[in-house]
Design a protein around this motif. Structure first.
Motif, short mmCIF file in Angstrom:
data_model
loop_
_atom_site.label_atom_id
_atom_site.label_comp_id
_atom_site.label_asym_id
_atom_site.label_seq_id
_atom_site.Cartn_x
_atom_site.Cartn_y
_atom_site.Cartn_z
N ARG A 41 0.83 -1.21 0.00
CA ARG A 41 0.00 0.00 0.00
C ARG A 41 0.86 1.26 0.00
N ALA A 42 1.96 1.23 0.77
CA ALA A 42 2.85 2.40 0.79
C ALA A 42 3.47 2.62 -0.58
N ALA A 43 3.88 1.52 -1.24
CA ALA A 43 4.46 1.64 -2.58
C ALA A 43 3.42 2.18 -3.56
N GLU A 44 2.18 1.69 -3.44
CA GLU A 44 1.11 2.15 -4.33
C GLU A 44 0.86 3.64 -4.16
N ARG A 45 1.12 4.15 -2.96
CA ARG A 45 0.94 5.58 -2.68
C ARG A 45 2.23 6.37 -2.90
N HIS A 46 3.23 5.69 -3.48
CA HIS A 46 4.52 6.33 -3.80
C HIS A 46 5.17 6.92 -2.56
N SER A 47 5.05 6.21 -1.44
CA SER A 47 5.64 6.67 -0.19
C SER A 47 7.01 6.02 0.01
N PRO A 48 8.00 6.79 0.41
CA PRO A 48 9.32 6.20 0.69
C PRO A 48 9.29 5.24 1.87
#
Length: 226
Positions: free
Chosen positions: A145-152
């Motif tokens: 989910r973090a990757a999908e939201r482009h979060s480091p």
């Protein structure tokens, strides 16, 4: 400082005190136990966070972890939701902590991931790995989910998954995350508020109920200590 404790510190709400420990954090990110790639990833995340103005970093943390439930760092949120089973799970986890001499502060929630990592930092490596394997599916979904939201922050969850077993298919989880409706948009937050703002019941909440409001921030100073 171990990698587990470092990730716990970096996942926690970034208090102003965090910036006072820059050199210690960057040194911990160079842990030779990590692969060269992951050392580079972890160092880049730590430098990126510490190069950010604290107010901006804090706002970014709240936007990711405190808006909606999909990215909650409260592990039982993803297992039990608001069911009564969550209260008993909390009690059992606190008992497990106390069995090993790990006491919580009054307002600390036992299933808060950075707190669990602080506990695991004090346990033997095999035991810590076993705990991580039990939560690997949750952590893997948080990574997706973090990757999908482009979060480091995604890299921190990915390293935890790899520390547990490394056998999860993060690609499949990423595809699943891409199909989920977002729960952090203004429209989703409005719907959630409408559902929960007024809720009548015949009984008052008992003492085992878990707060559903914003997570009380923990002391970064306590966490950063070696």
């Amino acid at each position: 400082m171990s990698v587990l404790k470092l990730i716990g510190v970096l996942l926690d709400y970034p208090h102003d005190e965090l910036w006072e420990h820059r050199e210690e954090l960057l040194a911990a990110a160079a842990d030779p136990a990590l692969s060269p790639r992951r050392r580079a990833d972890l160092g880049a995340f730590a430098r990126g966070l510490l190069d950010t103005d604290p107010l901006l970093a804090q706002d970014a943390w709240l936007g990711l972890f405190d808006r909606g439930r999909a990215m909650s760092l409260l592990l039982f949120e993803h297992i039990h939701g608001e069911s009564r089973d969550r209260g008993q799970a909390m009690v059992d986890l606190i008992a497990a902590y106390r069995k090993h001499g790990f006491e919580l502060a009054a307002k600390e929630l036992p299933d808060y991931l950075p707190l669990l990592l602080e506990f695991l930092d004090r346990r033997p490596p095999e035991e810590a790995r076993d705990w991580l394997q039990h939560i690997a599916n949750i952590v893997g979904l948080l990574a997706a989910r973090a990757a999908e939201r482009h979060s480091p922050y995604a890299v921190l969850f990915e390293i935890l998954v790899e520390s547990a077993s490394g056998s999860l298919d993060l690609g499949a989880l990423r595809r699943r995350a891409s199909e989920e409706p977002r729960d952090d948009t203004p429209e989703a937050m409005d719907r959630l508020w409408e559902e929960e703002a007024v809720r009548f019941d015949t009984q008052a909440p008992d003492e085992s109920c878990t707060p559903t409001g914003p997570l009380p921030a923990r002391s970064a100073t306590r966490q950063v200590q070696p």
